[in-house]
Design a protein around this motif. Structure first.
Motif, PDB file in Angstrom:
ATOM      1  N   GLU A  74       4.727 136.324  19.940  1.00 46.70           N
ATOM      2  CA  GLU A  74       3.558 135.881  19.818  1.00 46.70           C
ATOM      3  C   GLU A  74       3.779 135.650  21.963  1.00 46.70           C
ATOM      4  O   GLU A  74       2.307 135.699  22.503  1.00 46.70           O
ATOM      5  CB  GLU A  74       3.906 134.094  19.795  1.00 46.70           C
ATOM      6  CG  GLU A  74       2.525 133.487  19.710  1.00 46.70           C
ATOM      7  CD  GLU A  74       3.222 131.698  19.216  1.00 46.70           C
ATOM      8  OE1 GLU A  74       2.920 131.157  19.937  1.00 46.70           O
ATOM      9  OE2 GLU A  74       3.932 131.918  17.607  1.00 46.70           O
ATOM     10  N   LEU A  75       4.926 135.124  21.683  1.00 48.26           N
ATOM     11  CA  LEU A  75       4.503 135.255  23.464  1.00 48.26           C
ATOM     12  C   LEU A  75       4.367 137.185  24.506  1.00 48.26           C
ATOM     13  O   LEU A  75       3.791 136.800  25.573  1.00 48.26           O
ATOM     14  CB  LEU A  75       6.068 135.112  24.380  1.00 48.26           C
ATOM     15  CG  LEU A  75       6.806 133.657  24.030  1.00 48.26           C
ATOM     16  CD1 LEU A  75       8.541 134.392  24.508  1.00 48.26           C
ATOM     17  CD2 LEU A  75       6.330 132.953  25.187  1.00 48.26           C
ATOM     18  N   HIS A  77       2.129 138.752  22.997  1.00 50.69           N
ATOM     19  CA  HIS A  77       0.282 138.712  22.803  1.00 50.69           C
ATOM     20  C   HIS A  77      -0.386 137.928  23.633  1.00 50.69           C
ATOM     21  O   HIS A  77      -1.077 137.934  24.126  1.00 50.69           O
ATOM     22  CB  HIS A  77       0.303 138.353  21.446  1.00 50.69           C
ATOM     23  CG  HIS A  77       0.042 139.428  20.445  1.00 50.69           C
ATOM     24  ND1 HIS A  77       0.099 141.021  20.551  1.00 50.69           N
ATOM     25  CD2 HIS A  77       1.572 139.357  19.109  1.00 50.69           C
ATOM     26  CE1 HIS A  77       0.110 141.483  19.073  1.00 50.69           C
ATOM     27  NE2 HIS A  77       1.312 140.406  18.600  1.00 50.69           N
ATOM     28  N   GLU A  78       0.471 137.010  23.732  1.00 50.96           N
ATOM     29  CA  GLU A  78      -0.366 135.460  25.043  1.00 50.96           C
ATOM     30  C   GLU A  78      -0.102 136.092  26.562  1.00 50.96           C
ATOM     31  O   GLU A  78      -0.851 136.147  27.131  1.00 50.96           O
ATOM     32  CB  GLU A  78       0.976 134.638  24.942  1.00 50.96           C
ATOM     33  CG  GLU A  78       1.043 133.543  23.388  1.00 50.96           C
ATOM     34  CD  GLU A  78       1.568 132.235  23.529  1.00 50.96           C
ATOM     35  OE1 GLU A  78       1.980 132.394  24.598  1.00 50.96           O
ATOM     36  OE2 GLU A  78       1.464 131.065  22.435  1.00 50.96           O
TER      37      GLU A  78
END
Length: 86
Positions: A74-75, A77-78
């Motif tokens: 997730e990090l 992709h962020e």
């Protein structure tokens, strides 16, 4: 510590050095040290790349820490970083 040895020679470890060490830590399943190294890398302002995340995510899943792996994904992709596709 290998980076202390590098610094003692008057050299400054770059992102390639850190990513190489992260790869080794990932292969050995040392998630704690890998995350410490990632934090050090980030605090030194070094580039965090798909290679960095690949090692960390791999280590998370090798050690059975699926939630950490998903969080790191997730990090990544962020941060707008995408994995290379084979």
């Amino acid at each position: 510590d290998i980076f202390a040895s590098i610094r003692a020679q008057g050299l400054i470890p770059n992102s390639v050095c850190y990513n190489s060490m992260l790869h080794v830590l990932s292969a050995s399943g040392d998630m704690v040290r890998a995350l410490q190294l990632w934090d050090e890398m980030h605090s030194r302002g070094l580039e965090i790349s798909e290679h960095t995340f690949a090692s960390l995510i791999s280590c998370a899943f090798i050690t059975g820490n699926r939630s950490a792996g998903m969080y790191l994904l997730e990090l990544m992709h962020e941060a707008g970083i995408q994995m290379n596709q084979a």
